[in-house]
Write a protein that holds these residues in place. Structure first.
Motif, short mmCIF file in Angstrom:
data_model
loop_
_atom_site.label_atom_id
_atom_site.label_comp_id
_atom_site.label_asym_id
_atom_site.label_seq_id
_atom_site.Cartn_x
_atom_site.Cartn_y
_atom_site.Cartn_z
N ASN A 139 0.94 -0.97 0.03
CA ASN A 139 -0.04 0.11 0.12
C ASN A 139 1.13 1.42 0.04
N PRO A 140 0.88 2.01 -1.22
CA PRO A 140 1.81 3.03 -1.03
C PRO A 140 1.32 4.22 -0.24
N ALA A 176 6.30 8.66 -1.28
CA ALA A 176 5.34 7.64 -0.37
C ALA A 176 5.30 8.23 0.94
N MET A 223 7.22 1.74 5.37
CA MET A 223 7.90 1.58 4.26
C MET A 223 8.85 0.54 4.31
N TYR A 254 4.04 -0.80 2.67
CA TYR A 254 4.66 -0.52 1.52
C TYR A 254 5.78 -1.31 1.18
#
Ligand code: URA
Length: 284
Positions: free
Chosen positions: A126-127, A206, A132, A172
């Protein structure tokens, strides 16, 4: 690819992929392992697979010299000229969205790795997530499927995420290098430098609230750590992205954990630390 206008590179920890902590060449890891056939180079030099004089050489048998074409090691690759690095920087900087960044990478021809890889491996998950994860480079399975962390290390990553209540809808996932290095070798320093503007732009676009570096390559390249991952893992650091600073956690790469399962206890401590940080985030 031009070879004459090489530029000095920022040191980025050129440890071979085999030099992830404790991960030496197969013969080093297992002294009892049966020696494999020697290479044409070694045969011509009268050496066995360990570089020792071979039985044939020591018994006086002559071995015909052969023209040799050894596969280049990462350190022997031609470093592209400054134009490739400038192109990487300007393409990355011009990307105003993650979709544009992906398109920019797709159009970037300055990195030798793209010519041997099957796919561009860009990102998964999921950006818009707060967290991340950044790995090293795609392996074979990722190259085939064109997505990061889909092979065995990726399956372990999914189990690690699940252990602290995360999954690919809530994180992400990407890699430092978006093309598979041949034979899964560690990316060369110039390959990392060529891809650096893209991964830095990727993080900036992001805009996660936490970034997790998986393994040595991502930690050294993006956090500038000098020590190996076993020394720095679990220590919260600052990742500087554009004008902001993002809390960053270096930890062990799931590929390393597959080889050294006893180290999972260290990864578990890091996961708990990540979970606590996420709770703090939620609490505001
Ligand atoms: N290792 C990585 O760092 N990234 C992948 O996508 C797969 C394995």
């Amino acid at each position: 690819m031009r070879g004459c206008a090489c530029r000095p590179l920022r040191p980025v920890g050129a440890d071979p992929r085999g030099a992830r902590p404790g991960q030496g060449p197969a013969q080093d890891r297992c002294p009892g392992r049966r020696r494999t056939a020697n290479t044409p180079n070694q045969a011509a030099a009268g050496q066995d697979a360990a570089g020792q004089p071979s039985a044939a050489a020591t018994h006086g048998r002559k071995i015909a010299a052969q023209p040799l074409a050894p596969a280049p090691q990462a350190s022997q690759l031609t470093v592209p000229g400054e134009a490739a690095f400038e192109s990487a920087r300007s393409l990355a900087a011009a990307a105003g969205s993650i979709a544009e960044l992906r398109a920019a990478l797709d159009g970037f021809t300055g990195c030798n790795l793209r010519h041997s890889a099957k796919s561009l491996v860009f990102a998964d998950g999921n950006p818009d997530a707060d967290i991340m994860f950044i790995g090293e480079a795609p392996d074979r399975e990722e190259d085939i499927q064109g997505a990061p962390f889909v092979g065995r290390p990726g399956q372990l990553l999914d189990r690690m995420l699940a252990a602290i209540g995360l999954n690919r809808d809530t994180v992400y996932v990407t890699t430092m290098i978006p093309w598979r290095p041949p034979g899964n070798r560690t990316p060369a320093a110039h390959e990392i430098e060529l891809c650096r503007p893209f991964i830095e732009r990727h993080v900036a676009l992001a805009a996660p609230k936490i970034v997790v570096m998986l393994g040595n390559v991502a930690s050294r390249s993006l956090l500038g750590t000098k020590e190996g991952i076993l020394s720095v893992r679990g220590t919260w650091m600052d990742y500087k992205a554009n004008d902001s600073t993002i809390p960053a956690l270096p930890t062990l790469h799931p590929g390393y954990l597959l080889k050294y399962p006893a180290q999972k206890q260290l990864a578990w401590m890091d996961l708990l630390s990540l979970q606590a940080r996420i709770e703090q985030l939620k609490a505001g």
